[in-house]
Design a protein around this motif. Structure first.
Motif, PDB file in Angstrom:
ATOM      1  N   ILE A  71     -12.950  10.073  -3.945  1.00  0.00           N
ATOM      2  CA  ILE A  71     -11.596   9.824  -4.435  1.00  0.00           C
ATOM      3  C   ILE A  71     -11.340   8.328  -4.353  1.00  0.00           C
ATOM      4  O   ILE A  71     -11.358   7.741  -3.271  1.00  0.00           O
ATOM      5  N   GLY A  72     -11.142   7.711  -5.496  1.00  0.00           N
ATOM      6  CA  GLY A  72     -10.885   6.269  -5.554  1.00  0.00           C
ATOM      7  C   GLY A  72      -9.488   5.932  -5.066  1.00  0.00           C
ATOM      8  O   GLY A  72      -8.699   6.795  -4.707  1.00  0.00           O
ATOM      9  N   GLY A  73      -9.191   4.673  -5.077  1.00  0.00           N
ATOM     10  CA  GLY A  73      -7.855   4.251  -4.668  1.00  0.00           C
ATOM     11  C   GLY A  73      -7.844   3.589  -3.315  1.00  0.00           C
ATOM     12  O   GLY A  73      -6.805   3.554  -2.656  1.00  0.00           O
ATOM     13  N   GLU A  74      -8.986   3.112  -2.886  1.00  0.00           N
ATOM     14  CA  GLU A  74      -9.125   2.399  -1.619  1.00  0.00           C
ATOM     15  C   GLU A  74      -8.577   3.224  -0.460  1.00  0.00           C
ATOM     16  O   GLU A  74      -8.960   4.364  -0.285  1.00  0.00           O
ATOM     17  N   TYR A  75      -7.657   2.651   0.314  1.00  0.00           N
ATOM     18  CA  TYR A  75      -7.158   3.312   1.520  1.00  0.00           C
ATOM     19  C   TYR A  75      -6.413   4.596   1.187  1.00  0.00           C
ATOM     20  O   TYR A  75      -6.584   5.613   1.866  1.00  0.00           O
ATOM     21  N   ASP A  76      -5.580   4.586   0.140  1.00  0.00           N
ATOM     22  CA  ASP A  76      -4.817   5.784  -0.229  1.00  0.00           C
ATOM     23  C   ASP A  76      -5.747   6.932  -0.633  1.00  0.00           C
ATOM     24  O   ASP A  76      -5.492   8.089  -0.304  1.00  0.00           O
ATOM     25  N   GLY A  77      -6.830   6.613  -1.323  1.00  0.00           N
ATOM     26  CA  GLY A  77      -7.812   7.637  -1.694  1.00  0.00           C
ATOM     27  C   GLY A  77      -8.533   8.197  -0.484  1.00  0.00           C
ATOM     28  O   GLY A  77      -8.811   9.389  -0.405  1.00  0.00           O
ATOM     29  N   LEU A  78      -8.829   7.326   0.478  1.00  0.00           N
ATOM     30  CA  LEU A  78      -9.474   7.770   1.716  1.00  0.00           C
ATOM     31  C   LEU A  78      -8.561   8.707   2.503  1.00  0.00           C
ATOM     32  O   LEU A  78      -8.998   9.735   3.011  1.00  0.00           O
ATOM     33  N   VAL A  79      -7.281   8.361   2.574  1.00  0.00           N
ATOM     34  CA  VAL A  79      -6.316   9.214   3.282  1.00  0.00           C
ATOM     35  C   VAL A  79      -6.235  10.580   2.599  1.00  0.00           C
ATOM     36  O   VAL A  79      -6.276  11.623   3.265  1.00  0.00           O
ATOM     37  N   LEU A  80      -6.133  10.595   1.276  1.00  0.00           N
ATOM     38  CA  LEU A  80      -6.075  11.868   0.544  1.00  0.00           C
ATOM     39  C   LEU A  80      -7.347  12.675   0.764  1.00  0.00           C
ATOM     40  O   LEU A  80      -7.290  13.889   0.998  1.00  0.00           O
ATOM     41  N   SER A  81      -8.496  12.028   0.712  1.00  0.00           N
ATOM     42  CA  SER A  81      -9.764  12.723   0.930  1.00  0.00           C
ATOM     43  C   SER A  81      -9.829  13.349   2.319  1.00  0.00           C
ATOM     44  O   SER A  81     -10.227  14.509   2.472  1.00  0.00           O
TER      45      SER A  81
END
Length: 175
Positions: free
Chosen positions: A47-57
């Motif tokens: 999931i892309g989006g840097e930090y926000d993508g990591l949190v969602l993942s």
């Protein structure tokens, strides 16, 4: 004779209480054993989006794992994106309290790798706001933004996983 009758009544009351407790424990045990177990498993793509993508993942992984639905080798794969936007707005006539509204948007699709199609699509938006401190120097503004983004992402991940059902896994569009 009265003494024997009282003993029989006490014995009978004791047996009735035991039967009631047995019935309650049986019904509780049957509720626990009927825990929702899903037949389908899901993996999570990058999931892309840097930090926000990591949190969602991480939140999706946690939620799917809690329901026993996470499997890295599954043919179903979650493909997601998340974005946040911030807007300043004034809520009253005398302009005494500036607020910043944070909108979080998530777009989640489940891709069937075997059939090469999307089987489930989910899009949702949620908004929250906070009262803006008067200066950009205050750390409370940035902390509020980060907390609201995390809370919004957590809510969206939970809502997505709770809305999943195995009936929804039919091809929507060929790819």
């Amino acid at each position: 004779i009265k003494c024997k009758i009282k003993k029989l009544q006490k014995s009978l009351m004791f047996k009735i209480k035991l039967l009631i407790l047995l019935l309650i424990s049986y019904s509780l045990a049957s509720c626990i054993s009927n825990k929702r177990e899903n037949d389908f498993k899901i993996s999570i793509a990058y999931i892309g989006g840097e930090y926000d993508g990591l949190v969602l993942s991480n939140l999706l992984s946690s939620q799917l794992n809690n329901f026993g639905m996470l499997d890295k080798n599954s043919s179903y794969e979650v493909q997601a994106s998340i974005s946040h936007s911030q807007n300043l707005y004034i809520t009253n006539i005398d302009n005494t309290s500036d607020r910043e509204k944070i909108d979080s948007y998530v777009d989640i699709k489940i891709y069937d790798k075997e059939l090469k199609c999307f089987t489930h699509m989910y899009s949702e938006t949620i908004s929250q706001f906070y009262i803006l401190a008067s200066s950009d120097q205050f750390i409370s503004n940035s902390i509020a933004v980060e907390e609201i983004k995390f809370e919004n992402t957590e809510y969206l991940a939970k809502k997505f996983v709770n809305n999943l059902s195995d009936e929804a896994f039919a091809c929507n569009e060929q790819k």
